[in-house]
Motif scaffolding. Structure first.
Motif, mmCIF file in Angstrom:
data_model
loop_
_atom_site.group_PDB
_atom_site.id
_atom_site.type_symbol
_atom_site.label_atom_id
_atom_site.label_comp_id
_atom_site.label_asym_id
_atom_site.label_seq_id
_atom_site.Cartn_x
_atom_site.Cartn_y
_atom_site.Cartn_z
ATOM 1 N N UNK A 28 0.827 -1.213 0.000
ATOM 2 C CA UNK A 28 0.000 0.000 0.000
ATOM 3 C C UNK A 28 0.859 1.260 0.000
ATOM 4 N N UNK A 29 0.407 2.256 -0.772
ATOM 5 C CA UNK A 29 1.077 3.551 -0.799
ATOM 6 C C UNK A 29 0.188 4.657 -0.244
ATOM 7 N N UNK A 30 -0.840 4.280 0.489
ATOM 8 C CA UNK A 30 -1.681 5.265 1.166
ATOM 9 C C UNK A 30 -0.896 5.927 2.298
ATOM 10 N N UNK A 31 -1.151 7.211 2.495
ATOM 11 C CA UNK A 31 -0.520 7.925 3.615
ATOM 12 C C UNK A 31 -1.562 7.973 4.739
ATOM 13 N N UNK A 32 -1.535 6.975 5.594
ATOM 14 C CA UNK A 32 -2.605 6.781 6.575
ATOM 15 C C UNK A 32 -2.746 7.956 7.523
ATOM 16 N N UNK A 33 -1.636 8.444 8.053
ATOM 17 C CA UNK A 33 -1.703 9.520 9.046
ATOM 18 C C UNK A 33 -2.261 10.804 8.435
ATOM 19 N N UNK A 34 -1.880 11.088 7.180
ATOM 20 C CA UNK A 34 -2.389 12.290 6.526
ATOM 21 C C UNK A 34 -3.849 12.116 6.134
ATOM 22 N N UNK A 35 -4.194 10.903 5.736
ATOM 23 C CA UNK A 35 -5.585 10.608 5.402
ATOM 24 C C UNK A 35 -6.490 10.827 6.607
ATOM 25 N N UNK A 36 -6.031 10.400 7.776
ATOM 26 C CA UNK A 36 -6.824 10.588 8.998
ATOM 27 C C UNK A 36 -6.963 12.067 9.335
ATOM 28 N N UNK B 159 -5.510 10.015 0.386
ATOM 29 C CA UNK B 159 -4.228 10.635 0.070
ATOM 30 C C UNK B 159 -3.159 9.547 -0.046
ATOM 31 N N UNK B 160 -2.284 9.658 -1.027
ATOM 32 C CA UNK B 160 -1.249 8.629 -1.211
ATOM 33 C C UNK B 160 0.032 9.258 -1.754
#
Length: 359
Positions: free
Chosen positions: A181-189, A196-197
């Motif tokens: 996965x290339x999702x940016x979890x912390x920024x997405x939250x 966001x990725x």
């Protein structure tokens, strides 16, 4: 400061801006003809794009693949080729990334995710190189081959997903491994779970790489020389056939990356699709609006991606059919392509500036 002002008031910069304004005005006229309020519609569109952190994040998500497909089309144009196959290269990039993301297990993120990106990009590049090879070795027009390869890519990707990756009782593949996965979890939250990725960062870097390859390297000089004049390039000792294949390969890599990040950063699975996603075709419009310039393409993608995502706001906020936004986008493309109309609109502006200079 004067240099910056000259850049933004030059004809090459002013014409696309005027084309955008004319496209928006034409869209407003269409809305009026249909009994809709264009002010309310554009207000709802603007609110949809910038209304909150989630919408801003999703707008960025919609812009990212358009940057990459726009770069793909523009790279081919700059080398004298017409890559109408960014759509197929996009789809093949998706499939390559999905295959690695699903089938490869037991690798850490630092290896698995880059591997999936590289494989997807190379698959997209090789798909573009097929058209380049047919052009170089057999003289087959790349417009025809790339259009045909779009459909072949769609059905081949569906076959691969159906045969090797399909989750039982679903019309999609298994989910990719978390390590791909290339999702940016912390920024997405932080942005209310907008998708966001890292692909957005890579897309901006790709625009810089586009510029460096074409204008700062010997290879880029050869590619542009072949695009400008094949006979002159041959006379200078350049390998024309190899450069044609190479140009289409690099063009395909850009489009393939667009598909890669849709899988690894946004959906995390690939569906058995009835139709192509359309990003490759929109990339042609983005490239045209951006005048095949990397900075222009980023700005053009921002416009088209914002309009496409914000069109849902027109439907909910102003009861305007979201299809209207396709008319606006089509109008912008029309006015960009018909420079004579734009120049006619700008005649008073240029006449006034000419008089000021004379005085």
């Amino acid at each position: 400061m004067n240099k910056v002002a000259r850049i933004f008031t030059s004809e090459s910069a002013v014409n696309p801006i005027v084309a955008i304004v004319l496209g928006l005005l034409f869209g407003a006229l269409v809305m009026l003809a249909g009994g809709y309020n264009p002010i309310a519609a554009y207000g709802a569109l603007f609110a949809r794009v910038f209304g909150n952190s989630y919408d801003i994040g999703e707008s960025i998500r919609a812009i990212t693949p358009l940057i990459l497909t726009g770069l793909s089309v523009a790279f081919a144009f700059r080398t004298g080729l017409f890559n109408i196959g960014a759509e197929g290269q996009f789809v093949m990039g998706m499939t390559g990334a999905t295959f690695i993301g699903v089938k490869v297990t037991g690798l850490p993120w630092i290896i698995h995710a880059p591997l999936a990106v590289i494989v997807g990009a190379l698959v997209g590049g090789l798909w573009g190189a097929i058209a380049g090879y047919l052009k170089a070795k057999r003289g087959v027009n790349e417009v025809i081959t790339t259009i045909m390869l779009n459909w072949i890519a769609l059905f081949l990707s569906n076959y691969i997903v159906n045969t090797f990756l399909l989750e039982p009782k679903q019309q999609r593949s298994y989910m990719i491994q978390d390590s791909a996965s290339l999702s940016i979890t912390w920024l997405s939250e932080l942005m209310n779970h907008a998708r966001i990725h890292w692909g957005t960062v890579i897309a901006i870097l790709a625009a810089i790489v586009f510029y460096i390859i074409l204008w700062k390297t010997r290879q880029g000089y050869e590619l542009r020389a072949v695009g400008h004049n094949i006979d002159a390039a041959k006379y200078a000792g350049m390998n024309v056939n190899r450069n044609i294949v190479k140009a289409m390969f690099i063009s395909g890599i850009f489009a393939g990356l667009g598909g890669v990040f849709e899988i690894l950063g946004v959906f995390h699975y690939q569906v058995v699709a009835a139709a192509s996603p359309g990003y490759g075709f929109d990339g042609i419009a983005v490239s045209l609006l951006g005048a095949n310039n990397p900075l222009g393409i980023v700005l053009g993608a921002a416009l088209f991606g914002g309009l496409s995502y914000g069109s849902a706001g027109m439907s909910f906020g102003a009861d305007v059919p979201p299809e209207i936004i396709r008319i606006v986008i089509g109008s912008v493309i029309f006015f960009v392509a018909t420079q004579g109309i734009v120049k006619w609109v700008l005649i008073p502006f240029y006449s006034k500036r000419k008089k000021e200079r004379a005085s």
